[in-house]
Design a protein around this motif. Structure first.
Motif, PDB file in Angstrom:
ATOM      1  N   SER A 184       5.067 -12.041   5.571  1.00  0.00           N
ATOM      2  CA  SER A 184       3.330 -11.656   6.234  1.00  0.00           C
ATOM      3  C   SER A 184       3.113 -11.083   7.136  1.00  0.00           C
ATOM      4  O   SER A 184       2.390 -11.965   7.811  1.00  0.00           O
ATOM      5  N   PRO A 185       4.293 -10.453   7.986  1.00  0.00           N
ATOM      6  CA  PRO A 185       4.237  -9.990   9.035  1.00  0.00           C
ATOM      7  C   PRO A 185       3.393  -8.814   9.229  1.00  0.00           C
ATOM      8  O   PRO A 185       2.688  -8.426   8.094  1.00  0.00           O
ATOM      9  N   PRO A 186       2.782  -8.194  10.544  1.00  0.00           N
ATOM     10  CA  PRO A 186       1.850  -7.646  10.781  1.00  0.00           C
ATOM     11  C   PRO A 186       3.803  -6.287   9.879  1.00  0.00           C
ATOM     12  O   PRO A 186       4.069  -6.139   9.689  1.00  0.00           O
ATOM     13  N   ASP A 187       1.513  -4.729  10.291  1.00  0.00           N
ATOM     14  CA  ASP A 187       3.258  -3.465   9.594  1.00  0.00           C
ATOM     15  C   ASP A 187       3.902  -2.632  10.586  1.00  0.00           C
ATOM     16  O   ASP A 187       5.139  -2.443  10.375  1.00  0.00           O
ATOM     17  N   MET A 188       3.289  -2.642  11.947  1.00  0.00           N
ATOM     18  CA  MET A 188       4.177  -2.450  13.073  1.00  0.00           C
ATOM     19  C   MET A 188       4.483  -3.721  14.424  1.00  0.00           C
ATOM     20  O   MET A 188       3.659  -3.810  14.446  1.00  0.00           O
ATOM     21  N   ILE A 189       5.877  -3.647  15.104  1.00  0.00           N
ATOM     22  CA  ILE A 189       5.755  -5.059  15.485  1.00  0.00           C
ATOM     23  C   ILE A 189       6.084  -4.145  16.721  1.00  0.00           C
ATOM     24  O   ILE A 189       7.304  -2.912  16.861  1.00  0.00           O
TER      25      ILE A 189
ATOM     26  N   SER B 257       0.875  -0.796  -0.153  1.00  0.00           N
ATOM     27  CA  SER B 257      -0.093  -0.064   0.083  1.00  0.00           C
ATOM     28  C   SER B 257       0.888   1.418   0.308  1.00  0.00           C
ATOM     29  O   SER B 257       1.314   0.945   0.501  1.00  0.00           O
ATOM     30  N   THR B 258       0.552   1.981  -1.163  1.00  0.00           N
ATOM     31  CA  THR B 258       1.017   2.766  -0.771  1.00  0.00           C
ATOM     32  C   THR B 258       0.354   4.556  -1.861  1.00  0.00           C
ATOM     33  O   THR B 258      -0.517   4.197  -2.268  1.00  0.00           O
ATOM     34  N   GLY B 259       1.232   5.897  -0.896  1.00  0.00           N
ATOM     35  CA  GLY B 259      -0.484   6.365  -1.161  1.00  0.00           C
ATOM     36  C   GLY B 259       1.188   8.395  -2.047  1.00  0.00           C
ATOM     37  O   GLY B 259       1.631   7.828  -1.906  1.00  0.00           O
ATOM     38  N   THR B 260       0.038   9.627  -2.495  1.00  0.00           N
ATOM     39  CA  THR B 260       0.869  10.402  -2.553  1.00  0.00           C
ATOM     40  C   THR B 260       0.953  11.369  -2.209  1.00  0.00           C
ATOM     41  O   THR B 260       1.063  11.361  -0.472  1.00  0.00           O
ATOM     42  N   LYS B 261       2.472  10.698  -2.038  1.00  0.00           N
ATOM     43  CA  LYS B 261       3.461  12.326  -0.256  1.00  0.00           C
ATOM     44  C   LYS B 261       2.895  13.558  -0.813  1.00  0.00           C
ATOM     45  O   LYS B 261       2.822  13.768  -1.641  1.00  0.00           O
ATOM     46  N   SER B 262       2.517  14.809   0.544  1.00  0.00           N
ATOM     47  CA  SER B 262       2.387  15.722   0.372  1.00  0.00           C
ATOM     48  C   SER B 262       2.560  16.090   1.929  1.00  0.00           C
ATOM     49  O   SER B 262       2.644  15.606   2.766  1.00  0.00           O
TER      50      SER B 262
ATOM     51  N   ILE C  75       1.088   7.604   3.159  1.00  0.00           N
ATOM     52  CA  ILE C  75       0.185   6.317   2.353  1.00  0.00           C
ATOM     53  C   ILE C  75      -0.443   6.648   1.661  1.00  0.00           C
ATOM     54  O   ILE C  75      -1.480   7.532   1.045  1.00  0.00           O
ATOM     55  N   ASP C  76      -0.939   5.314   1.984  1.00  0.00           N
ATOM     56  CA  ASP C  76      -2.744   4.303   1.313  1.00  0.00           C
ATOM     57  C   ASP C  76      -3.151   5.115   2.712  1.00  0.00           C
ATOM     58  O   ASP C  76      -3.260   4.184   3.242  1.00  0.00           O
ATOM     59  N   THR C  77      -4.238   6.137   2.545  1.00  0.00           N
ATOM     60  CA  THR C  77      -5.142   6.746   3.809  1.00  0.00           C
ATOM     61  C   THR C  77      -6.086   5.720   3.774  1.00  0.00           C
ATOM     62  O   THR C  77      -7.231   6.318   5.001  1.00  0.00           O
ATOM     63  N   LYS C  78      -6.092   4.922   3.241  1.00  0.00           N
ATOM     64  CA  LYS C  78      -7.875   3.880   3.295  1.00  0.00           C
ATOM     65  C   LYS C  78      -6.867   2.625   3.392  1.00  0.00           C
ATOM     66  O   LYS C  78      -8.107   1.811   3.509  1.00  0.00           O
ATOM     67  N   ALA C  79      -5.951   2.715   3.535  1.00  0.00           N
ATOM     68  CA  ALA C  79      -5.435   0.919   3.812  1.00  0.00           C
ATOM     69  C   ALA C  79      -5.014   0.536   4.913  1.00  0.00           C
ATOM     70  O   ALA C  79      -4.860   1.791   5.594  1.00  0.00           O
ATOM     71  N   GLY C  80      -5.757  -0.799   5.821  1.00  0.00           N
ATOM     72  CA  GLY C  80      -5.389  -0.682   6.926  1.00  0.00           C
ATOM     73  C   GLY C  80      -4.323  -1.104   7.513  1.00  0.00           C
ATOM     74  O   GLY C  80      -2.652  -1.420   7.179  1.00  0.00           O
ATOM     75  N   VAL C  81      -4.008  -1.155   8.531  1.00  0.00           N
ATOM     76  CA  VAL C  81      -2.561  -0.370   9.457  1.00  0.00           C
ATOM     77  C   VAL C  81      -2.826  -1.674  10.943  1.00  0.00           C
ATOM     78  O   VAL C  81      -4.036  -1.924  10.823  1.00  0.00           O
ATOM     79  N   GLU C  82      -2.022  -3.482  10.539  1.00  0.00           N
ATOM     80  CA  GLU C  82      -2.234  -4.058  11.562  1.00  0.00           C
ATOM     81  C   GLU C  82      -0.712  -4.318  12.554  1.00  0.00           C
ATOM     82  O   GLU C  82       0.386  -3.844  11.889  1.00  0.00           O
TER      83      GLU C  82
ATOM     84  N   LYS D   8       2.297  -5.684   4.341  1.00  0.00           N
ATOM     85  CA  LYS D   8       1.298  -5.187   3.391  1.00  0.00           C
ATOM     86  C   LYS D   8       1.508  -3.659   3.410  1.00  0.00           C
ATOM     87  O   LYS D   8       1.196  -2.528   2.097  1.00  0.00           O
ATOM     88  N   ASN D   9       2.232  -2.693   4.128  1.00  0.00           N
ATOM     89  CA  ASN D   9       1.169  -1.475   4.544  1.00  0.00           C
ATOM     90  C   ASN D   9       2.649  -0.870   5.469  1.00  0.00           C
ATOM     91  O   ASN D   9       2.015  -0.365   6.480  1.00  0.00           O
ATOM     92  N   PRO D  10       4.266  -1.328   5.276  1.00  0.00           N
ATOM     93  CA  PRO D  10       5.147  -0.695   5.607  1.00  0.00           C
ATOM     94  C   PRO D  10       4.651   0.824   6.047  1.00  0.00           C
ATOM     95  O   PRO D  10       5.243   1.214   7.096  1.00  0.00           O
ATOM     96  N   GLN D  11       4.746   2.033   5.217  1.00  0.00           N
ATOM     97  CA  GLN D  11       4.583   3.188   5.021  1.00  0.00           C
ATOM     98  C   GLN D  11       3.359   3.383   6.231  1.00  0.00           C
ATOM     99  O   GLN D  11       3.425   4.049   7.458  1.00  0.00           O
ATOM    100  N   GLY D  12       2.604   2.353   6.579  1.00  0.00           N
ATOM    101  CA  GLY D  12       0.856   3.097   7.072  1.00  0.00           C
ATOM    102  C   GLY D  12       1.928   3.018   8.733  1.00  0.00           C
ATOM    103  O   GLY D  12       1.449   2.996   9.469  1.00  0.00           O
ATOM    104  N   GLY D  13       2.947   1.595   8.928  1.00  0.00           N
ATOM    105  CA  GLY D  13       3.218   1.009   9.619  1.00  0.00           C
ATOM    106  C   GLY D  13       4.159   2.305  10.672  1.00  0.00           C
ATOM    107  O   GLY D  13       4.258   2.469  11.424  1.00  0.00           O
ATOM    108  N   LYS D  14       4.773   2.792   9.918  1.00  0.00           N
ATOM    109  CA  LYS D  14       6.074   4.498   9.867  1.00  0.00           C
ATOM    110  C   LYS D  14       4.840   5.304  10.551  1.00  0.00           C
ATOM    111  O   LYS D  14       5.018   5.883  11.401  1.00  0.00           O
TER     112      LYS D  14
END
Length: 478
Positions: free
Chosen positions: A117-122, A48-53, A60-67, A363-369
């Motif tokens: 298949s790890p979680p995004d933030m641990i 998952s990625t989005g547009t930087k601003s 981040i993809d603002t609609k993607a889930g974060v585990e 799946k969403n490392p940027q969301g984890g960050k």
């Protein structure tokens, strides 16, 4: 055990003057770590990625889930469910947080990392934590450079890194890149019930002679003067002994141990500290504590059956449900062992710890960050401190706040320490064999009448065995 490093509260202005003591770069010297951490499956084809601003600096993809997965230990998990997640979702309402907690991080998470298949933030913590150096070397931890360079969540005009105490980024740096966020700050020392000491007019000692004289008084009052749990918390005693050694010979004594320098364990500072503490074990400890767990001994302290307990500043929060009215946690620096100690009696061991990281192949490392960026806001840090009675590395987050007795005491101890705050040792996370040996050796010293020379010789042999084992990755510190 509850925690590796974690937990305390201090005034941020005080901390900023001392946080250089936290900064430490751990760099692997050769090869890969021996832990079994696979590279996993190929990186997911669609992360998952989005547009930087300006409003979305990590893209981040603002609609993607974060585990996220949080370690359930001395800090609890309410800070994640009641503070961090609501804060994150206030800004990113469509990004659903999938949350879980465990006391067995390695058991639960390592297979997922190995499977790709790890979680995004641990939150990698606890006695069952994963070998983080191996995770980094296997490419499983995301580079956090962009996180620390991003604008702060709630401090205008500053990057995330600029809102943290000095050394906080470096503490999680490997091979020149940051891969971990060490979030909390722990003060180590001798914990006691301030009310009990006031009732008996017992004065906190600064010299070893005064220390043992006080232990005699406490013993005469029918209270176990000093104790720790041999079954699962012997490393508390290892830290106490090596803190004393560092005060005798400076932190260089501990750096020599970490660097596997020949003769490091048999050097005079280590032997003198082992001698002093071995005598405490012979005279003032309850030998049945060898078979007890940490919470069992801590409960006895809450019942005023144990006077001094060596621990980190997570203790107050960990014992909150068992602490009776009238019991007031306080902490003191370990007293000087000799009249010629190179560091003053007020010197202490304190460090940043409690690893949080984003999984590179989630799946969403940027969301984890981004979740980490929320955690590093002043709002989240203050909420963490209120819930856990623990300090974070976010500078100034708790300025002007009312804090608990134990954290107030930790703050006072830091103030008295001045510049004499040292990080301590790292061999316990670098070399498991050496860590295991130190736990057994200190128990023999304290509970079985072992002498200082036997302790030093045993640890020296274990150290050099690690040094000569080419299958073990070596680390160095300066």
């Amino acid at each position: 055990m509850t925690e590796i490093f974690a937990k305390t509260e201090v005034d941020r202005r005080t901390l900023l003057r001392r946080a250089a003591a936290v900064g430490m770069l751990a760099t692997p010297a050769v090869g890969l770590l021996s832990a079994c951490v696979g590279g996993g499956e190929d990186e997911p084809t669609t992360q998952s990625t989005g547009t930087k601003s300006a409003d979305n600096p990590l893209g981040i993809d603002t609609k993607a889930g974060v585990e996220i997965v949080i370690f359930n230990g001395g800090l609890g998990t309410a800070y994640a469910t009641d503070v961090d997640t609501p804060l994150f979702n206030k800004k990113w309402a469509d990004a659903k947080i999938t949350y879980s907690a465990t006391e067995q991080i390695s058991t639960v998470i390592q297979p997922r990392i190995n499977a790709g298949s790890p979680p995004d933030m641990i939150n990698n913590s606890g006695s069952n934590l994963m070998d983080f150096g191996a995770i980094v070397k296997a490419g499983q931890a995301a580079d956090l450079t962009d996180l620390f360079a991003a604008p702060s969540w709630d401090v205008a005009g500053k990057t995330v890194a600029e809102t943290l105490v000095p050394g906080a980024v470096q503490q999680g740096t490997y091979d020149g890149k940051p891969f971990a966020m060490n979030y909390s700050y722990t003060v180590f020392g001798l914990w006691y019930n301030k009310k009990l000491f006031e009732k008996n007019s017992w004065t906190i000692p600064t010299t070893w002679a005064d220390f043992t004289a006080l232990l005699d008084k406490i013993k005469a009052a029918g209270i176990t003067p000093f104790g720790y749990a041999g079954a699962n918390a012997s490393y508390y005693m290892v830290r106490a002994l090596l803190t004393s050694a560092a005060k005798i010979g400076t932190e260089q004594s501990l750096k020599d141990i970490d660097n596997l320098k020949p003769g490091a364990w048999t050097a005079d500072p280590i032997k003198q500290a082992a001698q002093a503490w071995g005598e405490v074990g012979n005279k003032y400890i309850n030998k049945t504590f060898l078979g007890l767990k940490h919470t069992e001994v801590q409960l006895q302290q809450d019942q005023d059956k144990v006077a001094f307990y060596p621990c980190g500043s997570w203790l107050e929060n960990e014992q909150a449900k068992d602490t009776p009215a009238g019991f007031e946690y306080a902490v003191a620096a370990f007293p000087s062992v000799t009249a010629a100690d190179k560091l003053p009696a007020t010197a202490i061991n304190a460090a940043a710890g409690e690893i949080y990281f984003a999984a590179a192949k989630g799946k969403n490392p940027q969301g984890g960050k981004e979740y980490l960026r929320a955690m590093l806001s002043k709002e989240a840090a203050l909420g963490f401190t209120k819930l856990t009675k623990s300090l974070t590395v976010v500078a100034g987050a708790s300025d002007g706040q009312t804090i608990s007795p134990g954290l107030t005491s930790a703050n006072d101890m830091l103030t008295k320490a001045g510049q004499d705050v040292f990080v301590g040792y790292l061999f316990d996370t670098w070399y498991k064999k050496l860590d295991d040996e130190s736990r057994g050796a200190v128990n023999d010293l304290m509970f079985k009448g072992g002498d200082a020379q036997k302790f030093c010789d045993r640890m020296e042999a274990a150290s050099q065995a690690v040094a000569k084992d080419s299958s073990i990755t070596k680390f160095t510190r300066s």
